[in-house]
Write a protein that holds these residues in place. Structure first.
Motif, short mmCIF file in Angstrom:
data_model
loop_
_atom_site.label_atom_id
_atom_site.label_comp_id
_atom_site.label_asym_id
_atom_site.label_seq_id
_atom_site.Cartn_x
_atom_site.Cartn_y
_atom_site.Cartn_z
N LEU A 73 -58.08 13.27 -92.46
CA LEU A 73 -58.86 12.00 -91.39
C LEU A 73 -58.32 10.68 -91.04
N ILE A 74 -57.83 9.97 -92.33
CA ILE A 74 -57.29 8.72 -91.82
C ILE A 74 -55.73 8.60 -91.49
N GLY A 75 -55.23 9.43 -92.24
CA GLY A 75 -54.55 10.28 -91.89
C GLY A 75 -54.15 10.03 -90.55
N MET A 76 -54.61 11.16 -89.88
CA MET A 76 -54.48 11.62 -88.27
C MET A 76 -55.47 10.11 -87.12
N ALA A 77 -55.64 8.94 -87.94
CA ALA A 77 -55.87 8.12 -86.82
C ALA A 77 -55.41 6.54 -87.20
N LEU A 78 -54.64 7.07 -88.31
CA LEU A 78 -53.42 5.89 -88.15
C LEU A 78 -52.55 6.00 -87.47
N GLN A 79 -51.84 7.39 -87.74
CA GLN A 79 -50.48 8.26 -86.65
C GLN A 79 -51.31 8.30 -85.63
N TRP A 80 -52.34 8.18 -84.28
CA TRP A 80 -52.20 7.73 -83.18
C TRP A 80 -53.14 7.11 -83.02
N LEU A 81 -53.15 5.86 -83.94
CA LEU A 81 -53.68 4.64 -83.06
C LEU A 81 -52.82 4.12 -83.37
N LEU A 82 -51.80 4.00 -84.27
CA LEU A 82 -50.65 2.55 -85.19
C LEU A 82 -49.36 3.36 -84.85
N VAL A 83 -48.87 4.38 -85.78
CA VAL A 83 -47.85 5.01 -86.40
C VAL A 83 -47.54 5.03 -84.52
N ASN A 84 -47.49 5.89 -84.21
CA ASN A 84 -47.72 6.92 -82.42
C ASN A 84 -46.35 5.82 -81.68
N ARG A 85 -47.39 4.18 -81.99
CA ARG A 85 -46.79 3.72 -81.11
C ARG A 85 -45.85 2.61 -81.43
N VAL A 86 -45.34 2.99 -82.41
CA VAL A 86 -44.25 2.13 -82.81
C VAL A 86 -42.71 3.23 -83.25
N GLN A 91 -36.02 2.13 -86.64
CA GLN A 91 -36.69 2.04 -87.76
C GLN A 91 -37.78 1.63 -87.92
N ILE A 92 -37.45 -0.06 -87.69
CA ILE A 92 -37.72 -1.42 -88.43
C ILE A 92 -38.85 -1.72 -88.09
N PRO A 93 -39.38 -1.63 -86.96
CA PRO A 93 -40.74 -1.79 -86.47
C PRO A 93 -42.03 -0.80 -87.51
N GLN A 94 -41.52 0.52 -87.56
CA GLN A 94 -42.23 1.51 -88.62
C GLN A 94 -42.06 0.42 -90.10
N ILE A 95 -41.61 0.37 -90.42
CA ILE A 95 -41.33 -0.59 -91.75
C ILE A 95 -42.41 -1.67 -92.23
N LEU A 96 -41.93 -2.17 -90.59
CA LEU A 96 -43.01 -3.70 -90.46
C LEU A 96 -44.22 -3.29 -90.23
N LEU A 97 -44.95 -2.15 -89.79
CA LEU A 97 -46.10 -1.91 -89.49
C LEU A 97 -46.67 -1.23 -91.06
N THR A 98 -46.08 -0.58 -91.55
CA THR A 98 -46.35 -0.39 -93.03
C THR A 98 -46.30 -1.26 -93.99
N PHE A 99 -45.69 -1.51 -93.73
CA PHE A 99 -45.45 -2.42 -95.23
C PHE A 99 -46.58 -3.79 -94.47
N GLY A 100 -47.41 -4.32 -93.89
CA GLY A 100 -48.45 -4.77 -93.25
C GLY A 100 -49.45 -4.03 -93.96
N LEU A 101 -49.14 -2.70 -93.66
CA LEU A 101 -50.63 -2.07 -94.20
C LEU A 101 -51.05 -1.97 -95.85
N ALA A 102 -49.45 -2.03 -95.98
CA ALA A 102 -49.84 -1.79 -97.30
C ALA A 102 -50.53 -3.22 -98.00
N ILE A 103 -49.93 -4.46 -97.54
CA ILE A 103 -50.73 -5.58 -98.20
C ILE A 103 -52.33 -5.64 -97.66
N VAL A 104 -52.55 -5.19 -96.62
CA VAL A 104 -53.62 -5.44 -96.15
C VAL A 104 -54.76 -4.65 -97.44
N LEU A 105 -54.35 -3.08 -97.68
CA LEU A 105 -55.15 -2.40 -98.22
C LEU A 105 -54.60 -2.83 -99.70
N ARG A 106 -53.86 -3.50 -100.36
CA ARG A 106 -53.73 -3.59 -101.38
C ARG A 106 -54.75 -5.46 -101.58
#
Length: 292
Positions: A73-86, A91-106
């Motif tokens: 469910l989290i993966g579906m929400a993540l893709q629908w709300l964030l990743v689909n937008r980039v 691929q640079i926006p995708q990498i920057l987005l997931t890098f930011g998510l990694a920092i927030v998660l950690r």
């Protein structure tokens, strides 16, 4: 016999490594998303399992099921709300987005659970063993390998036999063509990301059962995932499974020979395979004469 046990335990460890890389490889193969937050998502799933396992009936191993559902469910929400937008050719926006998510998660995991090492207590099962052809092997590592085999086989069959699986494969090949058939490829991507996260969650929970982890363990898991995907070859599920085997066996044999720096040899094997066959082991087999 000691060396045979080392190789067998390396194969068991390789099953876990293959699962760690499966979510990353699946997401990239379908959506071309380079998810650099993969390691932190795996650790987050381990923390979710740690939180849920006291309420799991029958046996703590079954905590895998609710954690996988939550991760889907989290993966579906993540893709629908964030990743689909980039999504796009860049691929640079995708990498920057997931890098930011990694920092927030950690940082969120540190704030919520602290920085101390944790593990999921499976009781005496961690010490159970069995004899096989004169070898003494662990029950939990063997169970991890069985789960990995079942998930790889189930995913392979589902992608080739089910309607949604074939739709995901078609979308991975050319999302513009499936749009002409009235398919919303963004919804398909959301399901694919949910599956990738669920598979990663299974790896995270099993990892927490076999050993310890901290909120800072994500970078190590990400490195393992990339190495498994590259060694096996992008787009090949069974190549990734073989890549996990190679990495696991190499690490345990190297640790037996050199306990102080044995893990380094797994990275050396990764580098050698990358130089000799940039398409991984699956690419090397395709180019072999007997494959043709």
């Amino acid at each position: 016999m000691i060396w045979l046990e080392t190789i067998a335990n390396g194969i068991f460890l390789g099953g876990l490594y293959a699962l760690i890389g499966l979510g990353l490889g699946f997401a990239f193969g379908v959506m071309r998303v380079v998810n650099v937050a993969q390691g932190d998502f795996i650790v987050a799933a381990a923390f979710i399992g740690l939180f849920l396992y006291p309420w799991t009936p029958i046996h703590p191993v079954l905590v895998i099921i609710p954690v996988a559902v939550v991760a889907f469910l989290i993966g579906m929400a993540l893709q629908w709300l964030l990743v689909n937008r980039v999504l796009g050719h860049d691929q640079i926006p995708q990498i920057l987005l997931t890098f930011g998510l990694a920092i927030v998660l950690r940082n969120g995991m540190v704030a919520g659970f602290g920085a101390n090492s944790q593990s999921i207590d499976v009781g005496d099962m961690r010490f159970w063993g069995f004899d096989f052809l004169g070898l003494r092997l662990g029950v939990l590592p063997a169970l991890v390998l069985v789960i990995a085999l079942v998930l790889f086989a189930a995913l392979h069959l589902w992608l080739h036999r089910s309607r949604l699986g074939r739709l995901i494969r078609a979308t991975a090949d050319d999302y513009q063509i499936v749009q002409l058939q009235g398919v919303n490829y963004r919804k398909v991507y959301a399901v694919a990301m949910g599956l990738a996260m669920a598979l990663s969650a299974v790896a995270g929970v099993l990892l927490a059962m076999r050993g310890s982890f901290t909120p800072y363990s994500g970078s190590d898991r990400l490195l393992i995932a990339f190495e498994v995907v590259v060694i096996g070859g992008l787009g090949s599920f069974w190549g990734m499974f073989l890549g996990g085997m190679v990495l696991g066996v190499t690490q345990l044999i190297a640790l037996k020979l050199d306990p102080t720096s044995g893990l380094m040899y797994g990275h050396i094997v990764f580098f050698i395979i990358l130089i000799l066959s940039p398409n991984g082991l699956a690419g090397a087999f395709r180019n072999a004469v007997f494959w043709k």
